[in-house]
Scaffold this motif. Structure first.
Motif, PDB file in Angstrom:
ATOM      1  N   UNK A 231      33.468  27.431   9.527  1.00 63.62           N
ATOM      2  CA  UNK A 231      32.612  27.580  10.702  1.00 63.62           C
ATOM      3  C   UNK A 231      33.453  27.927  11.928  1.00 63.62           C
ATOM      4  N   UNK A 232      33.043  28.998  12.623  1.00 71.70           N
ATOM      5  CA  UNK A 232      33.677  29.385  13.885  1.00 71.70           C
ATOM      6  C   UNK A 232      32.604  29.435  14.966  1.00 71.70           C
ATOM      7  N   UNK A 233      32.940  29.039  16.156  1.00 69.44           N
ATOM      8  CA  UNK A 233      32.011  29.146  17.274  1.00 69.44           C
ATOM      9  C   UNK A 233      32.608  30.064  18.335  1.00 69.44           C
ATOM     10  N   UNK A 234      31.719  30.734  19.069  1.00 67.11           N
ATOM     11  CA  UNK A 234      32.177  31.638  20.117  1.00 67.11           C
ATOM     12  C   UNK A 234      31.062  31.799  21.147  1.00 67.11           C
ATOM     13  N   UNK A 235      31.389  32.398  22.261  1.00 64.61           N
ATOM     14  CA  UNK A 235      30.395  32.584  23.310  1.00 64.61           C
ATOM     15  C   UNK A 235      29.487  33.761  22.978  1.00 64.61           C
ATOM     16  N   UNK A 236      28.203  33.533  23.162  1.00 60.10           N
ATOM     17  CA  UNK A 236      27.227  34.573  22.852  1.00 60.10           C
ATOM     18  C   UNK A 236      27.407  35.780  23.759  1.00 60.10           C
ATOM     19  N   UNK A 237      27.191  36.971  23.189  1.00 53.40           N
ATOM     20  CA  UNK A 237      27.281  38.202  23.968  1.00 53.40           C
ATOM     21  C   UNK A 237      25.907  38.721  24.340  1.00 53.40           C
ATOM     22  N   UNK A 238      24.856  37.962  23.910  1.00 54.21           N
ATOM     23  CA  UNK A 238      23.485  38.403  24.160  1.00 54.21           C
ATOM     24  C   UNK A 238      22.968  37.895  25.482  1.00 54.21           C
ATOM     25  N   UNK A 248      30.123  27.634  23.893  1.00 54.09           N
ATOM     26  CA  UNK A 248      30.299  28.394  22.649  1.00 54.09           C
ATOM     27  C   UNK A 248      29.153  28.035  21.702  1.00 54.09           C
ATOM     28  N   UNK A 249      27.963  28.569  22.002  1.00 53.54           N
ATOM     29  CA  UNK A 249      26.782  28.239  21.203  1.00 53.54           C
ATOM     30  C   UNK A 249      26.635  29.130  19.968  1.00 53.54           C
ATOM     31  N   UNK A 250      27.249  30.324  20.001  1.00 52.34           N
ATOM     32  CA  UNK A 250      27.150  31.242  18.857  1.00 52.34           C
ATOM     33  C   UNK A 250      27.961  30.708  17.674  1.00 52.34           C
ATOM     34  N   UNK A 251      27.440  30.982  16.470  1.00 54.06           N
ATOM     35  CA  UNK A 251      28.059  30.437  15.252  1.00 54.06           C
ATOM     36  C   UNK A 251      28.356  31.558  14.264  1.00 54.06           C
ATOM     37  N   UNK A 252      29.536  31.493  13.659  1.00 49.78           N
ATOM     38  CA  UNK A 252      29.894  32.401  12.568  1.00 49.78           C
ATOM     39  C   UNK A 252      30.252  31.558  11.351  1.00 49.78           C
ATOM     40  N   UNK A 268      20.217  28.901  22.226  1.00 58.42           N
ATOM     41  CA  UNK A 268      21.152  28.301  23.179  1.00 58.42           C
ATOM     42  C   UNK A 268      21.883  27.109  22.559  1.00 58.42           C
ATOM     43  N   UNK A 269      21.262  26.541  21.533  1.00 58.72           N
ATOM     44  CA  UNK A 269      21.853  25.374  20.875  1.00 58.72           C
ATOM     45  C   UNK A 269      22.721  25.804  19.699  1.00 58.72           C
ATOM     46  N   UNK A 270      23.959  25.293  19.656  1.00 54.34           N
ATOM     47  CA  UNK A 270      24.846  25.591  18.531  1.00 54.34           C
ATOM     48  C   UNK A 270      24.246  25.063  17.237  1.00 54.34           C
ATOM     49  N   UNK A 271      23.579  23.911  17.311  1.00 56.44           N
ATOM     50  CA  UNK A 271      22.968  23.305  16.119  1.00 56.44           C
ATOM     51  C   UNK A 271      21.886  24.211  15.535  1.00 56.44           C
ATOM     52  N   UNK A 272      21.045  24.779  16.418  1.00 58.14           N
ATOM     53  CA  UNK A 272      19.966  25.666  15.943  1.00 58.14           C
ATOM     54  C   UNK A 272      20.535  26.958  15.366  1.00 58.14           C
ATOM     55  N   UNK A 273      21.580  27.478  16.013  1.00 59.23           N
ATOM     56  CA  UNK A 273      22.228  28.683  15.486  1.00 59.23           C
ATOM     57  C   UNK A 273      22.835  28.414  14.109  1.00 59.23           C
ATOM     58  N   UNK A 274      23.391  27.228  13.929  1.00 64.09           N
ATOM     59  CA  UNK A 274      23.976  26.845  12.641  1.00 64.09           C
ATOM     60  C   UNK A 274      22.893  26.815  11.561  1.00 64.09           C
ATOM     61  N   UNK A 275      21.731  26.230  11.882  1.00 63.91           N
ATOM     62  CA  UNK A 275      20.628  26.140  10.913  1.00 63.91           C
ATOM     63  C   UNK A 275      20.140  27.524  10.491  1.00 63.91           C
ATOM     64  N   UNK A 276      20.011  28.410  11.484  1.00 64.39           N
ATOM     65  CA  UNK A 276      19.547  29.768  11.174  1.00 64.39           C
ATOM     66  C   UNK A 276      20.589  30.527  10.357  1.00 64.39           C
ATOM     67  N   UNK A 277      21.850  30.352  10.708  1.00 67.40           N
ATOM     68  CA  UNK A 277      22.932  31.033   9.977  1.00 67.40           C
ATOM     69  C   UNK A 277      22.989  30.557   8.527  1.00 67.40           C
ATOM     70  N   UNK A 278      22.778  29.259   8.326  1.00 65.31           N
ATOM     71  CA  UNK A 278      22.764  28.699   6.963  1.00 65.31           C
ATOM     72  C   UNK A 278      21.628  29.303   6.152  1.00 65.31           C
ATOM     73  N   UNK A 279      20.465  29.483   6.792  1.00 63.64           N
ATOM     74  CA  UNK A 279      19.304  30.072   6.112  1.00 63.64           C
ATOM     75  C   UNK A 279      19.606  31.490   5.641  1.00 63.64           C
ATOM     76  N   UNK A 280      20.228  32.294   6.524  1.00 63.00           N
ATOM     77  CA  UNK A 280      20.586  33.673   6.155  1.00 63.00           C
ATOM     78  C   UNK A 280      21.662  33.672   5.074  1.00 63.00           C
ATOM     79  N   UNK A 281      22.644  32.797   5.212  1.00 63.43           N
ATOM     80  CA  UNK A 281      23.733  32.703   4.232  1.00 63.43           C
ATOM     81  C   UNK A 281      23.175  32.354   2.851  1.00 63.43           C
TER      82      UNK A 281
END
Length: 357
Positions: A231-238, A248-252, A268-281
């Protein structure tokens, strides 16, 4: 397939057909448009198999009568005629069994995948800025189609292009009418031929984007070991105002065994981004395994139409000729404007029909 066993299976659908027939005339169902539409689709599908079922039973009765004649009648001419008729009935029964088998196998397949919701991924390919603009155009086409279908969608991840458009955008699509079943044949390379706005000499350019449609899967279907994820976090570019510059709410996420990487930065939440990323993964891992299985049996398949191979050029959008062509079925529609406004169901229906042949 044994005849008695087949009849028993078809009787289940006949019962369901009669139940739906009673339901769709009820005032409370008619007043609920979504429910009425769903039941009407089921009614139309079941009507055909019930017709096959009734015809099949009639042929079996005739077969019994002819067998009785062959066993008990002594007239040679009548027996010869009965034998000819028996052969015709057996051919008819065999044809009806094939139709029934196709229906039952498609129902089984739909139960496993076609009913699912979907993840849609659009990525720019060859063509630079023009490809990014075409991603935006195709995004609009699909979202207008979703609206017509009564589906909802959310943007999971978006990466803007250099000038306009998108380098990549990922959507989470949810609906009641088999989202994945309708979209799965959209996977592949979509090519556009048109004069870019930046072209001063009026020359037609060719650009391409890739479309990937993944079935949404539950965590119980694809078990991801968290120790296999980097897991990597970074600042969103959107978009997001000052917030994206401070946290650093964005998740990779990188799945180490398969080397599949997913990014999510819309929330905006790192936790929510993590959940969505897990779903796609999870969907990508599932699709990856599915494609491996399909490659093993690819020699037995009739065409590439349902392999979901993202490297195959499947469709060309020709703006000068107002034409969209699907190369897998050699089907052209001369209403590109309407197509880009979300009127893509006709092409999807042709693809499904061709796939069943």
């Amino acid at each position: 397939m044994k005849k008695i066993s087949l009849i028993q299976k078809l009787e289940v659908y006949k019962k369901e057909f009669h139940e739906i027939s009673k339901s769709i005339i009820q005032p409370d169902i008619i007043s609920d448009y979504k429910q009425y539409k769903t039941l009407l689709k089921k009614y139309s599908k079941l009507e055909k198999i019930v017709s096959i079922y009734e015809e099949y039973k009639k042929k079996l009765v005739l077969l019994e009568e002819i067998n009785f004649v062959l066993e008990n009648d002594s007239d040679t001419e009548i027996k010869e005629f009965a034998l000819t008729e028996k052969n015709k009935i057996l051919e008819n029964l065999s044809s009806l069994e094939r139709e029934s088998s196709n229906f039952l196998s498609s129902k089984k397949e739909n139960t496993t995948e076609d009913h699912r919701n979907a993840i849609l991924e659009l990525r720019s390919g060859t063509g630079g800025d023009e490809a990014c603009l075409f991603v935006e155009d195709i995004l609009r086409m699909y979202t207008m189609y979703f609206k017509k279908s009564g589906w909802k969608y959310k943007i999971i991840h978006a990466q803007k292009g250099g000038i306009k458009g998108y380098k990549e955008i990922i959507l989470d699509i949810n609906g009641e009418d088999g989202v994945y079943g309708n979209l799965r044949l959209e996977s592949g390379v979509h090519r556009v031929q048109r004069i870019p706005k930046t072209e001063s000499q009026g020359r037609v350019h060719t650009s391409a984007i890739t479309v990937a449609v993944l079935p949404k899967v539950k965590d119980i279907e694809v078990n991801i070991n968290l120790s296999d994820i980097k897991k990597d976090t970074f600042r969103s570019s959107g978009s997001g105002g000052q917030h994206v510059n401070k946290t650093e709410s964005a998740v990779r996420l990188t799945h180490i065994p398969s080397k599949i990487t997913v990014e999510c930065q819309q929330e905006r939440s790192q936790h929510k981004n993590f959940e969505k990323a897990i779903s796609v993964l999870r969907s990508r891992i599932y699709q990856n395994e599915k494609e491996k299985r399909l490659k093993k049996i690819s020699m037995k398949r009739k065409s590439l139409i349902s392999t979901g191979d993202r490297s195959v050029k499947i469709r060309t959008y020709n703006y000068p000729r107002n034409r969209v062509t699907d190369h897998r079925i050699h089907k052209s529609i001369y209403d590109l404007t309407g197509f880009m406004n979300g009127n893509i169901q006709e092409m999807i229906n042709f693809l499904k029909l061709f796939e069943k042949k």
